[in-house]
Design a protein around this motif. Structure first.
Motif, PDB file in Angstrom:
ATOM      1  N   ILE A  72       5.394   8.791 -17.227  1.00 20.41           N
ATOM      2  CA  ILE A  72       4.188   9.081 -16.440  1.00 20.41           C
ATOM      3  C   ILE A  72       4.300  10.477 -15.864  1.00 20.41           C
TER       4      ILE A  72
ATOM      5  N   TYR B 223       1.847   2.373  -3.362  1.00 23.91           N
ATOM      6  CA  TYR B 223       0.815   3.116  -4.085  1.00 23.91           C
ATOM      7  C   TYR B 223       0.642   4.543  -3.583  1.00 23.91           C
TER       8      TYR B 223
ATOM      9  N   PRO C 273       4.155   6.533  -6.752  1.00 20.40           N
ATOM     10  CA  PRO C 273       3.261   6.297  -7.882  1.00 20.40           C
ATOM     11  C   PRO C 273       3.965   5.735  -9.110  1.00 20.40           C
TER      12      PRO C 273
ATOM     13  N   ALA D 261       4.271   2.170  -8.568  1.00 21.08           N
ATOM     14  CA  ALA D 261       2.932   1.580  -8.653  1.00 21.08           C
ATOM     15  C   ALA D 261       2.547   1.394 -10.117  1.00 21.08           C
ATOM     16  N   PHE D 262       2.876   2.396 -10.902  1.00 22.62           N
ATOM     17  CA  PHE D 262       2.585   2.331 -12.329  1.00 22.62           C
ATOM     18  C   PHE D 262       3.335   1.160 -12.961  1.00 22.62           C
TER      19      PHE D 262
ATOM     20  N   SER E  44       0.832  -1.203   0.000  1.00 26.90           N
ATOM     21  CA  SER E  44       0.000   0.000   0.000  1.00 26.90           C
ATOM     22  C   SER E  44       0.869   1.258   0.000  1.00 26.90           C
TER      23      SER E  44
ATOM     24  N   ILE F  60       4.178  -1.610 -11.572  1.00 22.90           N
ATOM     25  CA  ILE F  60       3.533  -2.882 -11.212  1.00 22.90           C
ATOM     26  C   ILE F  60       2.364  -3.138 -12.163  1.00 22.90           C
ATOM     27  N   THR F  61       1.588  -2.106 -12.415  1.00 18.25           N
ATOM     28  CA  THR F  61       0.482  -2.256 -13.367  1.00 18.25           C
ATOM     29  C   THR F  61       1.012  -2.597 -14.753  1.00 18.25           C
TER      30      THR F  61
END
Lengths: 247, 247
Positions: free
Chosen positions: A247, A123, A127, A130-131, A120, A133-134
């Motif tokens: 990003i 995230y 960011p 996190a991006f 968490s 990972i996506t």
DNA sequence: CGTCTTTTTGACCATTTTCAATCAGTGTGG
DNA sequence: CCACACTGATTGAAAATGGTCAAAAAGACG
């Protein structure tokens, strides 16, 4: 904060293999220590993650080969994809309740462990990561799409050709190969379970590829003699490993 | 800021279908207007997204059925998965350079459009939503895994049984069904292309399922007569739609 | 050298595909 | 209302692809 120590632990940072971090310095990666909780080594044949496992952690692969698979109650096995350095594994176990597939090592595998509970923080505080990972999840999905097309609609011959160039190209992108001789550490049984064929038919199919001078199979390895030929046979375009957008 | 207007546009907010937003009020969802850039309607048979498309947007499905597929050069088609309300589509096109699969509408489909360029803002400003996007990607991966197992290792009979309960359960979870009569708007051609079978054999297989009183096929619909039976035949456990964990 | 795993082969069997019609339901225009 | 065109479902028979069984050969390794 003892930065030096952290730098050392990041000298081979698993995140460097994630697109966003390829060009980051050790210093910039120092914060990773906040997430990394340990390292793990799995021997060939060992099960890294097992279907049904709860509260699994998230791992990045530092070195070695493994494969993801599922089995039916009576033992039939389907290999879903192969895992190479730089890959993220255990995302399902981290995000959902439990793993729905297993992972087994083909060679000694070194993994970097991220604790489930700390995701968490990624995230909320990182960011960009996190991006990534996506992005990795979307990449896996893309590979599965192609695999499904292969198993569903390509003939045994085309399917085998596809799998071998696919593994060759991926291994090359992961920096695992030097020449044309792909040290793909799998048996024909693994190939069969990936293609959804029997071992016997897989053997005959690989022979046919060899007869046409496309490959040369060796025990737990495979020489790619004609990359273009394999691409043509399988009517696959190959990877255009698009780098992750900014990003 | 004219909050009222925004509230109205969120009355049927696509994000509500994402796990994290199920219980959010319209007011809480108001910020979504920042991302939503339009709405789109696709008629049955229309191509929503096409393989090779660049700079595609991200969409959430508000209503209707669609399917994702890939084709080989000679036209052989493999359906990868079905798309229902609440699903996210176009993530690949958003994250990577281009779409590597196409999407076609089965019924009229309404989509909510998120501009590609605004996705970064989601990651930097709405980590919870970013997490949801990852969660959806992991969920799709899980479905593809099961599909691959099915096509690779299940017999035609087991495979068909699996597909039908799968569609039934998903449609139910998406709130599309009332009784046992699943309005699954697909032809046997679609079923065949999902299972990796010929239409002829698909027809015979569906007949066998009907003979055993497991289903009743009707033109572009299918009654699920024995959900348990289908689960047993396919040796699938069904969905335990785990809700997304707290972040 | 013996044991183990992996690969290879042949014969036979099962599943699935292909081809070629036919049938049923729906909608259209006359 | 009926002929006609269309799409989707259904069938049967022949052919092809791939699976199963059983056994042998080839390496790898202590």
């Amino acid at each position: 904060m003892d930065k030096d120590k952290k730098r050392v632990s990041c000298s081979e940072c698993p995140l460097r293999s994630l697109p966003a971090f390829r060009d980051f310095s050790d210093k910039e990666l120092a914060f990773v220590s906040d997430f990394k909780t340990g390292e793990l080594v799995a021997d060939p044949g060992a099960t890294i993650l097992v279907e049904g496992a709860h509260s699994a952690h998230l791992y990045t692969v530092l070195s070695g080969w493994a494969f993801r698979y599922k089995t039916l109650a009576d033992g039939r096995r389907q290999i879903l994809n192969f895992v190479m350095p730089g890959d993220l594994v255990g995302l399902q176990g981290t995000l959902m309740d439990e793993m729905q597939h297993s992972i087994e090592a083909l060679t000694p595998v070194r993994l970097c462990v991220f604790e489930r509970g700390r995701i968490s923080k990624v995230y909320t505080q990182h960011p960009t990561l996190a991006f990534d990972i996506t992005w990795m999840a979307a990449r896996e999905e893309r590979i599965l799409d192609e695999n499904l097309l292969s198993v569903g609609r390509r003939s045994a011959f085309e399917r085998a050709a596809y799998l071998l160039v696919y593994l060759y190209q991926r291994a090359k992108l992961a920096g695992l190969l030097t020449g044309r001789s792909a040290e793909i550490p799998v048996t024909q049984q693994h190939v069969a379970d990936t293609l959804g064929l029997s071992t016997v038919h897989t053997n005959k199919t690989l022979r046919k590829l060899a007869d046409r001078n496309l490959i040369k199979w060796r025990e737990r390895a495979c020489d790619i003699l004609d990359e273009e030929g394999l691409l043509t046979v399988s009517s696959w375009e190959g990877f255009e490993e698009s780098s992750r957008p900014f990003i």
